[in-house]
Design an enzyme around this catalytic site. Structure first.
Site, PDB file in Angstrom:
ATOM      1  N   GLY A   1       0.803  -1.217   0.000  1.00 51.82           N
ATOM      2  CA  GLY A   1       0.000   0.000   0.000  1.00 51.82           C
ATOM      3  C   GLY A   1       0.836   1.267   0.000  1.00 51.82           C
ATOM      4  O   GLY A   1       0.538   2.229  -0.712  1.00 51.82           O
ATOM      5  N   THR A   2       1.897   1.277   0.790  1.00 54.09           N
ATOM      6  CA  THR A   2       2.708   2.490   0.916  1.00 54.09           C
ATOM      7  C   THR A   2       3.316   2.872  -0.438  1.00 54.09           C
ATOM      8  O   THR A   2       3.270   4.040  -0.843  1.00 54.09           O
ATOM      9  CB  THR A   2       3.817   2.274   1.968  1.00 54.09           C
ATOM     10  OG1 THR A   2       3.180   1.936   3.204  1.00 54.09           O
ATOM     11  CG2 THR A   2       4.675   3.510   2.147  1.00 54.09           C
TER      12      THR A   2
ATOM     13  N   ASN B   1      -8.578   3.575   8.214  1.00 56.29           N
ATOM     14  CA  ASN B   1      -8.006   2.407   8.869  1.00 56.29           C
ATOM     15  C   ASN B   1      -8.077   2.505  10.388  1.00 56.29           C
ATOM     16  O   ASN B   1      -7.999   1.504  11.077  1.00 56.29           O
ATOM     17  CB  ASN B   1      -6.536   2.228   8.451  1.00 56.29           C
ATOM     18  CG  ASN B   1      -5.736   3.480   8.701  1.00 56.29           C
ATOM     19  OD1 ASN B   1      -5.963   4.513   8.077  1.00 56.29           O
ATOM     20  ND2 ASN B   1      -4.809   3.418   9.627  1.00 56.29           N
TER      21      ASN B   1
ATOM     22  N   THR C   1      12.039  -6.581 -11.606  1.00 54.98           N
ATOM     23  CA  THR C   1      11.577  -7.953 -11.835  1.00 54.98           C
ATOM     24  C   THR C   1      10.332  -8.216 -11.008  1.00 54.98           C
ATOM     25  O   THR C   1      10.295  -7.892  -9.820  1.00 54.98           O
ATOM     26  CB  THR C   1      12.697  -8.944 -11.451  1.00 54.98           C
ATOM     27  OG1 THR C   1      13.813  -8.676 -12.288  1.00 54.98           O
ATOM     28  CG2 THR C   1      12.246 -10.386 -11.631  1.00 54.98           C
TER      29      THR C   1
ATOM     30  N   CYS D   1       3.082   5.537  16.653  1.00 56.47           N
ATOM     31  CA  CYS D   1       3.899   5.752  17.833  1.00 56.47           C
ATOM     32  C   CYS D   1       5.205   6.311  17.290  1.00 56.47           C
ATOM     33  O   CYS D   1       5.929   5.625  16.573  1.00 56.47           O
ATOM     34  CB  CYS D   1       4.095   4.391  18.487  1.00 56.47           C
ATOM     35  SG  CYS D   1       5.087   4.396  19.940  1.00 56.47           S
TER      36      CYS D   1
HETATM   37  C1  LIG Z   1      -5.460   2.868   4.899  1.00 60.19           C
HETATM   38  C2  LIG Z   1      -4.058   2.371   4.745  1.00 60.19           C
HETATM   39  N1  LIG Z   1      -3.299   2.856   3.762  1.00 60.19           N
HETATM   40  C3  LIG Z   1      -2.050   2.429   3.547  1.00 60.19           C
HETATM   41  C4  LIG Z   1      -1.475   1.461   4.335  1.00 60.19           C
HETATM   42  C5  LIG Z   1      -0.069   0.994   4.054  1.00 60.19           C
HETATM   43  O1  LIG Z   1      -0.101  -0.280   3.442  1.00 60.19           O
HETATM   44  P1  LIG Z   1       1.160  -1.266   3.490  1.00 60.19           P
HETATM   45  O2  LIG Z   1       1.267  -1.755   4.896  1.00 60.19           O
HETATM   46  O3  LIG Z   1       0.825  -2.371   2.540  1.00 60.19           O
HETATM   47  O4  LIG Z   1       2.350  -0.494   3.051  1.00 60.19           O
HETATM   48  C6  LIG Z   1      -2.217   0.915   5.401  1.00 60.19           C
HETATM   49  C7  LIG Z   1      -1.623  -0.072   6.307  1.00 60.19           C
HETATM   50  O5  LIG Z   1      -1.843  -0.034   7.503  1.00 60.19           O
HETATM   51  C8  LIG Z   1      -3.556   1.375   5.597  1.00 60.19           C
HETATM   52  O6  LIG Z   1      -4.323   0.885   6.576  1.00 60.19           O
END
Ligand SMILES: Cc1ncc(COP(=O)(O)O)c(C=O)c1O
Length: 406
Positions: free
Chosen positions: A69-70, A155, A251, A340
């Site tokens: 996600g990041t 989240n 890759t 944190c």
């Molecule tokens: C809403 C949201 N966006 C982005 C992320 C980041 O995803 P990842 O852990 O796959 O990098 C998270 C992870 O906690 C999330 O809850």
């Protein structure tokens, strides 16, 4: 026995995804290689991409696999910003408060290093971004906006945003929208093409990009996806072999993709029934906790407006982190939901964005349920709460810079 109620942080891999991962890792072959092992790896990869695309309602060509996600969020936000602001005429990025740090920190980096001008949009007291707020911001910043980015479901407090309405506003203003669907994926139906259709998104305007991550749905950590519509313009972050439409060189992780696809298919299959089951368990958490600690407050909306597996509370007069540690000692894993920083508990920035005082934002506790959660887990949590809260309240608030009533 440990009761795991932190599925929003990461959820256990489903056994089928582990098996598929291990099997795929036993096979050699770079999907970019011409020989038969390479071609066989490519077939596995592209079949996985099709399954992932189908779980997201998009075409396989629109799925760019990332490390999670990041990375997806970084690629979407920086990539769209750099393309749209190449001539420095659109420095403004619209984003609500209370986003995940992957978004907040990316935006702050763009502000510091690239001269971006971030317009933070206010949330209502339940954490909802009202379409009227977006409408006003679009009118105020007009042609200077490069993009709008928005979390589909929060989240931390579980609030679900009116994505279609907001995408429609972006579409009619001619502005691209990126949606962080990491927390929503696997819990709400996500159909990229349907949202584009319903919101009148066309070309590079309206919903153009959407981020997800495999480890939130029972797949492995280290793989995710950015859905990028064909017409969206995104400057790559990574340069190299030109894989994946030149947007994400490197890759490709065949085993990760195969395992991700297995988890995506399973999550899609259990979606409807699981949402009902988790919503019932979530309401059992809410009723149970408010029963044993009547002074606690539920954050975020009730019912259909929140993620089925999320319950988030403010406990007065204690640190969320104290509660978390005490519950951990009692064998229950939960979270405060907030970051944190360097070992120092931070008051929840999401609650702050929802207009809560710093004091209230410090007693936050997040309970998130998932595919392994049972009613017995919920009951174990509720049984552990009174003692944990009594002890945490005795310890009170640490005296780090609390601004009373702020
Ligand atoms: C809403 C949201 N966006 C982005 C992320 C980041 O995803 P990842 O852990 O796959 O990098 C998270 C992870 O906690 C999330 O809850």
């Amino acid at each position: 026995m440990v009761v795991y109620l932190d599925h929003a942080a990461t959820t256990p891999m489903i056994p089928e995804a582990i098996d598929a991962y291990a099997d795929a890792m036993r096979q050699v072959g770079n999907p970019a290689s011409i020989h038969s092992q390479g071609q066989s790896a490519k077939r596995m990869l592209e079949e996985a991409r099709e399954v992932i695309a189908s779980s997201l309602g998009c075409d396989p060509i629109e799925v760019v696999l990332t490390s999670g996600g990041t990375e997806s969020i970084n690629l979407a936000v920086k990539g769209i910003y750099w393309k749209r602001n190449a001539d420095a005429t659109r420095p403004v990025i619209l984003a609500p408060g209370g986003e995940h740090h992957a978004t907040i920190d990316t935006l702050e980096w763009l502000e510091t290093h690239e001269g971006a001008d971030i317009a933070w949009l206010p949330l209502d007291e339940d954490g909802v971004l009202e379409p009227a707020v977006v409408e006003r911001a679009l009118a105020e910043y007009g042609d200077r906006v490069s993009l709008l980015t928005l979390i589909w479901a929060n989240n931390e407090v579980g609030t679900i945003q009116p994505v279609v309405e907001i995408a429609a506003l972006a579409a009619s203003a001619g502005i691209p929208l990126h949606v962080d669907a990491v927390a929503a994926y696997g819990h709400l139906p996500i159909d990229f093409a349907a949202v584009r259709r319903a919101s009148g998104s066309t070309g590079g305007a309206g919903l153009v990009a959407l981020s997800v991550s495999a480890h939130k749905i029972g797949g492995p950590v280290g793989i995710g996806a950015l859905v990028i519509s064909r017409s969206a313009q995104v400057e790559p972050l990574l340069h190299g072999g030109g894989q994946q439409r030149q947007v994400r060189s490197g890759t490709q992780d065949v085993a990760g993709a195969v395992s991700f696809a297995v988890a995506a298919r399973a999550a899609e299959a259990r979606l409807g029934g699981e949402a009902v089951r988790l919503a019932e368990l979530r309401d059992r958490v809410i009723t149970g906790i408010l029963d044993v600690v009547p002074s606690a407050r539920l954050n975020g909306p009730r019912g259909a407006g929140r993620l089925p597996g999320n319950a988030h509370f403010a406990f007065p007069g204690c640190e969320g982190d104290s509660l978390l540690f005490l519950l951990d000692m009692a064998g229950v894993s939960v979270s405060t939901g907030s970051a944190c920083q360097a070992g120092i508990p931070e008051p929840s920035h999401v609650l702050r964005a929802m207009g809560r005082s710093e004091l209230e934002a410090r007693g936050a506790l997040r309970v998130t349920l998932g595919h392994t959660t049972t009613a017995a887990d919920v009951d174990a949590l509720i049984a552990a709460i009174p003692d944990a809260y009594a002890q945490a309240a005795r310890a009170g608030l640490s005296d780090r810079k609390t601004v009373l009533g702020s």
